[in-house]
Design a protein around this motif. Structure first.
Motif, PDB file in Angstrom:
ATOM      1  N   GLY A  32      10.214   3.449   1.267  1.00 15.16           N
ATOM      2  CA  GLY A  32       9.309   4.494   1.307  1.00 15.16           C
ATOM      3  C   GLY A  32       8.596   4.781   0.147  1.00 15.16           C
ATOM      4  O   GLY A  32       7.421   5.375   0.196  1.00 15.16           O
ATOM      5  N   SER A  33       8.953   3.842  -1.014  1.00 20.43           N
ATOM      6  CA  SER A  33       8.121   4.264  -2.262  1.00 20.43           C
ATOM      7  C   SER A  33       7.444   3.092  -2.531  1.00 20.43           C
ATOM      8  O   SER A  33       6.351   2.936  -3.578  1.00 20.43           O
ATOM      9  N   ILE A  34       7.147   2.104  -1.702  1.00 21.05           N
ATOM     10  CA  ILE A  34       6.243   0.946  -1.837  1.00 21.05           C
ATOM     11  C   ILE A  34       4.726   1.429  -1.901  1.00 21.05           C
ATOM     12  O   ILE A  34       4.286   2.031  -0.973  1.00 21.05           O
ATOM     13  N   GLU A  35       4.146   0.759  -2.890  1.00 18.89           N
ATOM     14  CA  GLU A  35       2.605   0.920  -3.112  1.00 18.89           C
ATOM     15  C   GLU A  35       1.861   0.168  -2.940  1.00 18.89           C
ATOM     16  O   GLU A  35       0.911   0.091  -2.552  1.00 18.89           O
TER      17      GLU A  35
ATOM     18  N   ARG B  42       4.878  -3.451 -12.944  1.00 22.50           N
ATOM     19  CA  ARG B  42       4.652  -2.944 -14.174  1.00 22.50           C
ATOM     20  C   ARG B  42       3.904  -1.483 -14.219  1.00 22.50           C
ATOM     21  O   ARG B  42       4.059  -0.425 -14.688  1.00 22.50           O
ATOM     22  N   SER B  43       3.079  -1.601 -12.971  1.00 16.78           N
ATOM     23  CA  SER B  43       2.579  -0.510 -12.456  1.00 16.78           C
ATOM     24  C   SER B  43       2.506   0.201 -11.153  1.00 16.78           C
ATOM     25  O   SER B  43       2.232   1.369 -10.799  1.00 16.78           O
ATOM     26  N   PHE B  44       3.191  -0.602 -10.236  1.00 16.35           N
ATOM     27  CA  PHE B  44       3.581  -0.137  -8.725  1.00 16.35           C
ATOM     28  C   PHE B  44       5.030  -0.343  -8.524  1.00 16.35           C
ATOM     29  O   PHE B  44       5.612  -1.186  -8.943  1.00 16.35           O
ATOM     30  N   THR B  45       5.246   0.138  -7.457  1.00 15.92           N
ATOM     31  CA  THR B  45       6.577  -0.063  -6.599  1.00 15.92           C
ATOM     32  C   THR B  45       6.091  -1.201  -5.574  1.00 15.92           C
ATOM     33  O   THR B  45       5.364  -1.078  -4.813  1.00 15.92           O
TER      34      THR B  45
END
Length: 868
Positions: free
Chosen positions: A357-360, A610-613
């Motif tokens: 659910g946290s995947i960006e 480093r910046s996203f899931t």
């Protein structure tokens, strides 16, 4: 290498500066340069290779030299530092939250609440067992990789061919390969006979590759350009070859993948979030308890009962610990796993349900995931011969099982159009496909004539045909348009021979009658379009990371709406040449990255994380390191074993849309976990501070330790049901993470409301005596916590939110009824020291609870209104 030019190339001992045959060589580098150095062998002459590896190409190594090399370099085995089972087991207990629960269990046991202590310890060990099982399975990756090393090899030693265990191969060995062999090491081709190799496991490219022994004019940049190199883990589809062993064991391409895969570890977003807020709670509790204990000693002086105060503080600690969190998350995750199972999705790591659910950013391979992974004929060139398909069918290999994708596609197209083979035709001879000629030819005889069919690259066939310039221009434009659309093309031509011709030679391939061109494509799955659209709605960026060509990948990107221009594709070689500082920006900006190596896939995922899931969907051996690293790793059911071992989630359907459903479910699970955290922290801290403050103004305890523990038990009973709760639609629209600051801010703000109303209970009943205060405050505390659950479960006003689940309503009603009735029972009076509340007191309690609910709704509304 010519004359005295000093060239730099790789040697097993490092980089060597070579002055020419027979001259001295000097080591310059280290094995860190290997992944570049392996390609240097492609441009070396056989004489140079022979000297470098101290071997003789006709005779092979001597047994003595082979033994010395084996002693120096070790066995040709994949080995990497693996984690022992006991290390994985210990790792399950290294968490501030686990420390918190274990301390609470010890404390509860010490004050005589043995059942509660057992329940808490049970939660800890269930969690640890689940975590151990999932991680231990993941560490079995090495075993899955080892199957790709062929167990036996035909090797030439002392000028004699012999069969040995592949683990005993060394650099400089000469080996023989035939159809069906797994390639046991990294090799340089010395001689071939129509050698076709399947490199899908490394590159993701679905089309087998023809290999040859020609020296390359320049050093290739990647696997795709290395036409005379063979790589461990790939396999021979057709033909045979003799090859020189360049690298063995963990220095091979497969060995590097093994090292990356096995030694890569990751911490889930769920674990990171739980650890963060657990550390915060632990520090906050310890500081507050020390203050409360000292304040009571100072205020009450000699009247303070130190032992009773210690027990009271211990009970306060336990009251704050959210010990039901493991149950809430396990129930939530299990329900999420069951929902996904209905869509044929297997969840290997339970916490991946929440992490998904946290995947960006979702990175996906192209072949077999976005596309069907099978070529199919799509079009024919203008003015093509009416019998073009019939002639094309005659070029298909006459084998029981077809391995060449164009053969499979042509055969299927012929079957669809009911183009039946001519039983009167006889295949006399075939010239196999040659990478230099870029075509193959078949000699056919039927009742009417003897003719040759030539199939190959359109530009080659056009050049050998008698076409007018105007005809050429039209066909070339059509081919160009198909290339821009990501489609592959092959041309078919014919030549009729007079008399009884029995054989053909390459020189016969001229003055051809051009029959036409066929276009082929790997069709995009219909579900892919829906998945991309849903990803936009969910705020998930999709990136294609593939080993396929930039033209094909770009065309797919345009068709599914990721690109406006098919040329806006980043390639692995271009990415490699960018300065370090520019790579991250390029990776973030480009939606399609093609021609990437396994190491580049790994680096791309590492950079994005480093910046996203990041979620990653793959299926090949080349995907294994990236799968092990990604926040959520997913594979299709037909994936290689190593990829399946490294993955968190297995899709029984090759369908990207299923992942989007999983992301939506994961966000629902996350939302319910956060509901529990906010509800329990606000309630627990609210009661904690109110009871602690109240204790300083009266001579007796405002609530007995056993009553505090009972508040905890009865309020957690319905809170566990929050795992089954419905979720507002706006909760799943964006990726979510555990934001400790946001959770604690809401919990603190609403906790103040809880504290204020708890102190109102205290003010109303503090002069009524110890039992009346303790009983009424007990009842009021639980009822406020129960109604608070209906406020905190949604960011909307409670009347606009989705209806609570049946379990939430039922368990809340049971807990409320038990709370009100318990003081009137013998157990309540004898065991818990309650005093039955009067009707007037119940009226005051119910009024304060109703006022509390209205106030909490107002504060919640103002908070979300001004913070967004």
């Amino acid at each position: 290498m010519r004359g005295k030019n000093r060239d730099l190339f790789w040697h097993p001992a490092g980089y060597l500066s070579f002055n020419g045959p027979g001259e001295n060589m000097t080591t310059h580098g280290s094995e860190e340069e290997h992944k570049i150095g392996i390609f240097q062998y492609a441009s070396l002459s056989l004489e140079n290779l022979q000297e470098l590896f101290h071997t003789s190409l006709p005779e092979g190594l001597s047994q003595e030299n082979a033994g010395a090399s084996l002693q120096r370099d070790g066995l040709n085995e994949i080995s990497a530092t693996q984690v022992h089972w006991w290390e994985i087991a210990i790792r399950q207990f290294k968490s501030p939250f686990i420390y918190l629960l274990l301390v609470a269990a010890v404390i509860v046991y010490a004050i005589g609440e043995h059942v509660d202590a057992g329940i808490i310890v049970g939660f800890v060990f269930i969690n640890a067992a689940l975590g151990f099982y999932q991680e231990y399975k993941s560490e079995q990756s090495l075993r899955a990789l080892q199957q790709f090393i062929s167990p036996r090899s035909r090797v030439k030693r002392d000028n004699n061919w012999q069969v040995i265990d592949s683990r005993n191969l060394v650099k400089g060995d000469i080996i023989s390969l035939v159809t069906g062999d797994a390639i046991p090491a990294d090799l340089r081709v010395i001689h071939t006979n129509h050698l076709i190799v399947n490199e899908t496991t490394l590159t993701g490219e679905s089309v087998p590759v023809l290999k040859d022994a020609d020296i390359l004019p320049s050093v290739p940049k990647n696997i795709y350009e290395s036409h005379n190199l063979l790589f461990s883990g790939t396999s021979v589809v057709e033909g045979e070859a003799t090859a020189l062993v360049l690298e063995t064991g963990e220095r091979t391409t497969m060995g590097r993948i093994a090292k990356l895969t096995v030694e890569t570890t990751k911490e889930s977003e769920f674990s990171k979030g739980i650890s963060s807020f657990s550390s915060f709670i632990l520090r906050m509790i310890l500081i507050t308890l020390v203050f409360i204990f000292l304040a009571n000693l100072v205020i009450k002086g000699e009247n303070a009962d130190v032992f009773e105060l210690v027990v009271f503080c211990i009970a306060l600690v336990v009251s704050v610990v959210p010990e039901a969190l493991p149950v809430v998350t396990t129930v939530s995750l299990s329900r999420g796993a069951l929902q996904l199972a209905k869509h044929e999705v297997i969840v290997k790591r339970l916490t991946a349900i929440e992490d998904i659910g946290s995947i960006e950013v979702l990175c996906s391979d192209k072949t077999g995931t976005l596309t069907e992974n099978s070529l199919s004929a799509t079009d024919y060139s203008p003015d093509a011969h009416p019998a073009l398909l019939s002639y094309a069918a005659l070029t298909v290999a006459q084998t029981l099982e077809k391995t060449e994708p164009f053969d499979i596609a042509i055969e299927k197209e012929a079957a669809d159009w009911q183009v039946l083979p001519d039983n009167g035709s006889k295949r006399l001879m075939e010239l196999p496909f040659d990478p230099v000629r870029r075509r193959n030819a078949v000699l056919i005889r039927n009742e009417k004539e003897t003719f040759m069919i030539v199939r190959g690259a359109p530009e080659v066939i056009i050049g050998l045909s008698s076409l007018l310039n105007s005809e050429k221009e039209g066909i070339e434009k059509w081919i160009s348009d198909k290339g821009k659309a990501g489609e592959r093309t092959i041309a078919i031509a014919k030549r009729t021979f007079p008399g009884e011709k029995e054989t053909i030679i390459p020189e016969d391939e001229q003055d051809l009658q051009f029959l036409g061109v066929m276009a082929f494509a790997d069709p995009i799955k219909p579900s892919t379009y829906h998945a991309v659209e849903k990803a936009r709605e969910l705020g998930v960026a999709i990136k294609i990371i593939t080993g396929d060509s930039p033209e094909v990948a770009g065309a797919v990107g345009v068709k599914i709406g990721l690109l406006d221009d098919p040329s806006m594709v980043l390639t692995g070689s271009v990415l490699q040449e960018l300065p370090e500082n520019d790579r991250a920006e390029a990776i973030t900006r480009h939606a399609v990255i093609a021609r990437v190596t396994p190491e580049q896939k790994y680096d791309i995922i590492k950079t994005l994380q480093r910046s996203f899931t990041v979620g990653f969907l793959g299926e090949g051996i080349n995907d294994a390191p990236a799968l092990k690293l990604a926040g959520v790793s997913m594979v299709v059911e037909s994936a290689a074993d190593i990829a399946r071992e490294a993955a968190d989630i297995i899709l029984l359907q090759k369908n990207l849309e299923v992942i989007m459903d999983g992301i939506e479910s994961g966000r629902g699970v996350f939302a319910n976990s956060v509901k529990y955290l906010k509800a329990t922290l606000a309630s627990n801290f609210g009661h904690f501070y109110a009871i602690a403050i109240g204790s300083m103004f009266i001579s007796f305890l405002p609530m007995l330790p056993i009553q505090i523990l009972l508040v905890n038990l009865l309020s957690d009973f319905p809170m566990i049901s929050i795992a089954t709760d419905t979720v507002d639609k706006n909760e799943v629209k964006k990726p979510r993470k555990y934001e400790v600051r946001e959770i604690m801010l809401v919990a603190t703000l609403l906790g103040v409301v809880v504290t204020v109303f708890d102190l109102m209970f205290f003010a109303f009943f503090m002069h009524e005596g110890d039992k009346i205060l303790q009983t009424n405050w007990f009842v009021g505390s639980i009822l406020t916590e129960l109604v608070f659950l209906f406020s905190i479960r949604t960011k909307l006003p409670c009347y606009q939110a989705e209806r609570p689940s049946g379990y939430v309503i039922l368990l809340t009603a049971v807990a409320a009824l038990a709370t009100v009735l318990l003081p009137y029972t013998v157990i309540g009076e004898k065991l818990f020291h309650f005093y039955p509340p009067s009707a007037m007191h119940l009226g005051i309690i119910f009024s304060l609870v109703a006022a509390f609910f209205v106030c909490s709704e107002l504060v919640k509304h103002m908070y979300y209104r001004y913070t967004g």
